[in-house]
Motif scaffolding. Structure first.
Motif, mmCIF file in Angstrom:
data_model
loop_
_atom_site.group_PDB
_atom_site.id
_atom_site.type_symbol
_atom_site.label_atom_id
_atom_site.label_comp_id
_atom_site.label_asym_id
_atom_site.label_seq_id
_atom_site.Cartn_x
_atom_site.Cartn_y
_atom_site.Cartn_z
ATOM 1 N N ALA A 91 0.845 -1.204 0.000
ATOM 2 C CA ALA A 91 0.000 0.000 0.000
ATOM 3 C C ALA A 91 0.878 1.251 0.000
ATOM 4 O O ALA A 91 0.619 2.219 -0.697
ATOM 5 C CB ALA A 91 -0.924 -0.004 1.211
ATOM 6 N N LYS A 116 -3.277 3.371 5.345
ATOM 7 C CA LYS A 116 -2.237 4.287 4.888
ATOM 8 C C LYS A 116 -2.765 5.722 4.812
ATOM 9 O O LYS A 116 -2.108 6.668 5.226
ATOM 10 C CB LYS A 116 -1.744 3.852 3.506
ATOM 11 N N LEU A 146 -4.659 0.109 2.296
ATOM 12 C CA LEU A 146 -4.645 1.450 1.689
ATOM 13 C C LEU A 146 -5.412 2.435 2.561
ATOM 14 O O LEU A 146 -4.994 3.578 2.741
ATOM 15 C CB LEU A 146 -5.319 1.407 0.324
#
Ligand code: ADP
Ligand code: MG
Length: 795
Positions: free
Chosen positions: A299, A343, A340
């Motif tokens: 990610a 992140k 993701l």
């Protein structure tokens, strides 16, 4: 050199096709004199010859094609041209026919569909969307009907339509079916979740022709179809691991961005061990941790905001890398999407477990034979051959192509380029010559369209939203003075016919605002102009701001000081500079193509395990369904096997361990007459278990009132075990893939490793399924609802 060899090879291939074409043409005059009745009777006599094995399909081909040809002339008013018959021959041979846009692929397909449907085993035409499937079906149906074959659309074209019992089966009983890859894929998965032979509807898949084959089995190959089930137990490691990833530096990871690979180096592994305070993260108990670390570094390093995804209203929205379109609602599988989200520090969504999945590659491998047609096959030939052992035959056009494909126009930056594009549109517009401006992203199309309106140039905007409407709009793109702004996928499959006056003006002018991810797509777009020998032109505009260069370029040219020292005008006119930009863009496109091909190859490699296992499980499932139907399923044998296996693992047989086993697997109500369990020998113990099993089943049988309910119960209990086992396995493999994908460290071959673990997991699954069959049979709760229908609560 390569080009020359290619064309020689193609000529040799075409020669063979030509010989068959001549045989088809032999019948032309004779059939022209035949009565309708005579031609219509042909199907029946062909079928008889096939069923009595007097002729093979190959032997029938010339006569059958000639029949369709003559019928088409009478029914549709179109007589398939020699080049169409040639394409049709390639299609029957299971290869890829490259035929340019507007050459009439829809009609071409009717010949091999008719021929292959004569076997009675079904023939499919598969295309990219519902609109095209329906359009082509409606257009060709009168022909099939006249010829005496039945045909149907493979679906009911109503949103969220609920199929009645037997309705799908009735659809798939037709000789010829028009459907889409997505529809057929889901049908295939759903058919294999049926809990009853009567609910199965899909016949064995015999023959298919895939329209726009490159976009379906190459470009769309990486996005598997997925039927999702219950939410997976959510990992709580996303945030923790993300914080770890933020502490590492370049030496902790090895990054191969162009290959979409990243993994921890030895130093990185040390760092992780230290951070998480474990001796080795690769040890068995930390499986989930490693998986999450891999997800987090992927990610972090492989996905760029605004190139691969946007954030909108606190959600991650993926971007389709080929079209640049946003893909709301699409999620990456097996935790990557959640990584993701971690992140970007947006709320972490639910990760749904996978119930069933198949890639298009494997879907089409279910067919005994399939072939494809497209305007852009040659550029994908290597892959077609490697993945499917198919060759591409380039069929010549009926009339030579007149379109002029101009060399690329070069600019330093996007701004200069866009204003030059607008200038070009205006220039064409002044001459009333129709122009089609194609962009990579919907945003860019919208921006061009808006600017043109501000400049008082009316235009049609197509951004792949409403297929049917866009088909109509793009069909008008060849009218006098028409300006059409579209994304690459918008209105595909629709023919752009020219107004009469437009011919003298030079035909349709296609402007492409940048090179696409793949040169096949470039070619497809150029092919929007110049159909059937029409005049036309195509021109691609490039700059160093293009997506391809940003994404895959090496950055050398952009960082070059010269760019800042010269003014853009003189640079853009410099041949050396132009050459270098072209080189840079071409190279980026090559990297992008290689990357795409590599990803597909990897996906294919990984898919092998699951695909072999899927086939085994589905076949076994069908076998069980049939056996239960015909009362051949030997429950005693199953119980015997399961008990034997369980007891073999016990070192010491004690009454206690056997009691325990009975409670867990056979009967809750076992009252513990210790003396009735015999442990002297394994055989004796098994006999005791069998005795318990029979008692339990006898009790169930009483509750089940009659044979009908009993058979129903057995079938559901058995299938439930198969399906749960397989669903778990699919989900496992999906997760395993995500974890192993980046384990290249220590010379381990990730794919080899994956297949090995997958195979072990399969063996375990089989054992578990059998055990659960017995458990479901013995320990389910049997009740009835208010309508007196059987309701089973599985343990
Ligand atoms: P492709 O899919 O190859 O781009 P289509 O199948 O959409 O092309 O056909 C393009 C147009 O050519 C259609 O309007 C179709 O009716 C017409 N056409 C196809 N074959 C013939 C033929 N043999 N004679 C006359 N018109 C044809
Ligand atoms: Mg077409």
């Amino acid at each position: 050199m390569k080009q020359k060899i290619n064309s020689t090879v193609n000529r040799i291939r075409l020669n063979k096709v030509h010989r068959l074409l001549k045989k088809v043409n032999v019948y032309s005059e004779e059939f022209q004199l035949c009565s309708d009745i005579e031609l219509q009777a042909k199907a029946e006599s062909f079928k008889v010859m096939l069923s009595e094995s007097k002729m093979t399909l190959e032997q029938l081909l010339p006569e059958a094609y000639a029949v369709v040809r003559e019928a088409s002339r009478r029914v549709l008013g179109m007589y398939p041209k020699d080049v169409q018959v040639m394409g049709a021959i390639v299609l029957h041979q299971g290869n890829i026919a490259e035929m340019q846009t507007g050459e009439g692929k829809t009609l071409t397909a009717t010949m091999p569909l008719y021929l292959n449907a004569l076997t009675g085993k079904g023939a499919y035409l598969i295309t990219t969307n519902d609109y095209l499937a329906k359009r082509d079906f409606l257009e060709m149906q009168p022909l099939y009907e006249w010829l005496g074959l039945s045909s149907s659309l493979g679906f009911v074209d109503i949103v969220d339509y609920e199929y009645g019992p037997g309705e799908k089966r009735a659809i798939f009983e037709h000789d010829i079916i028009y459907t889409t890859n997505g529809r057929l894929g889901f049908d295939y998965l759903i058919d294999n979740l049926a809990d009853n032979l009567e609910n199965k509807f899909l016949p064995d898949l015999n023959f298919a022709i895939i329209d726009e084959v490159d976009s379906i089995i190459l470009d769309a190959a990486q996005t598997p179809l997925v039927i999702s089930g219950a939410p997976r137990v959510q990992s709580n490691l996303y945030h923790t691991v993300k914080r770890f990833v933020e502490t590492i530096d370049d030496e902790d990871i090895k990054l191969k961005k162009s290959k979409k690979e990243v993994w921890l180096t030895d130093k990185g592994i040390q760092a992780a061990n230290k951070y998480f305070n474990v001796s080795n993260i690769y040890d068995e108990p930390y499986f989930d941790l490693v998986r999450n670390i891999n997800l987090a570094i992927r990610a972090q390093y492989l996905f760029d905001i605004n190139l691969d995804y946007f954030i909108q209203n606190g959600e991650i929205i993926l971007i389709d890398r080929i079209t640049g379109r946003m893909l709301p609602g699409t999620k990456m599988q097996a935790g990557l999407h959640q990584a993701l989200e971690a992140k970007e520090e947006v709320e972490i969504s639910k990760d749904l477990s996978v119930m069933a999945t198949i890639t298009f590659q494997n879907l089409f491998k279910q067919f005994d034979n399939f072939s494809g047609m497209t305007a852009t096959g040659k550029l994908g030939e290597e892959e077609f051959f490697e993945l499917y052992s198919k060759i591409v035959v380039q069929v010549p056009t009926d009339i030579p192509i007149q379109r002029i494909d101009y060399a690329d126009k070069v600019f330093i930056n996007g701004e200069d380029k866009n204003s030059a594009i607008l200038d070009a549109v205006v220039a064409y517009q002044n001459k009333k010559r129709p122009v089609l401006l194609i962009t990579r992203t919907a945003e860019s199309a919208e921006a061009f369209s808006a600017t043109l309106f501000q400049m008082d140039i009316p235009n049609n905007l197509l951004i792949a939203q409403n297929v049917a409407k866009e088909a109509q709009m793009i069909a008008e793109a060849g009218y006098l003075s028409a300006v059409t702004v579209a994304t690459s996928m918008a209105g595909r499959g629709t023919d752009i016919k020219l107004d009469k006056d437009v011919h003298e003006l030079g035909g349709l002018a296609v402007i492409i605002s940048e090179h696409m991810e793949n040169s096949r797509v470039d070619r497809q777009l150029r092919g929007r102009a110049g159909r059937q020998g029409d005049p036309g032109s195509s021109q691609i505009y490039i700059s160093l701001d293009d997506y391809l260069v940003q994404r895959w370029g090496d950055g050398k040219l952009q960082n070059n000081q010269i760019l800042n020292d010269y003014d853009s005008n003189s640079l853009e006119n410099s041949r050396v500079f132009q050459h270098r930009v072209k080189h840079s863009v071409n190279k980026a496109q090559r990297v992008s193509e290689e990357q795409g091909a590599k990803m597909r190859e990897m996906a294919n490699e990984y898919e092998k395990s699951i695909s072999i296992q899927r086939e085994l499980v589905y076949a076994e499932r069908d076998r069980i369904l049939e056996m239960i139907q015909s009362d051949d399923f030997n429950i005693d044998k199953l119980a015997q096997d399961v008990f034997e296996y369980a007891l073999n693992k016990e070192v010491h047989l004690t009454q206690e361990s056997l009691m325990h086993y009975i409670y867990n697997n056979i009967s809750f109500k076992f009252e513990g007459k210790m003396t009735s369990i015999r442990t002297q020998s394994k055989e004796a113990a098994i006999q005791s278990l069998m005795h318990q099993f029979h008692e339990q089943m006898a009790e169930n049988k009483q509750k089940l009132k009659n044979d009908y309910f009993y058979v129903n119960f057995v079938r559901k209990a058995i299938l439930k075990a198969v399906d749960s086992g397989w669903i778990d396995q699919v989900d496992n493999l999906q997760q395993l893939k995500a974890s192993v994908g980046n384990r290249q460290n220590g010379q381990r071959n990730a794919i080899f490793e994956y297949h090995k673990v997958a195979l072990d997991a399969y063996d375990e699954m089989v054992i578990k399924i059998k055990r659960n069959m017995i458990r479901n049979l013995c320990q389910s709760m049997i009740t009835y609802d208010e309508y007196d229908d059987l309701v089973i609560h599985f343990p």
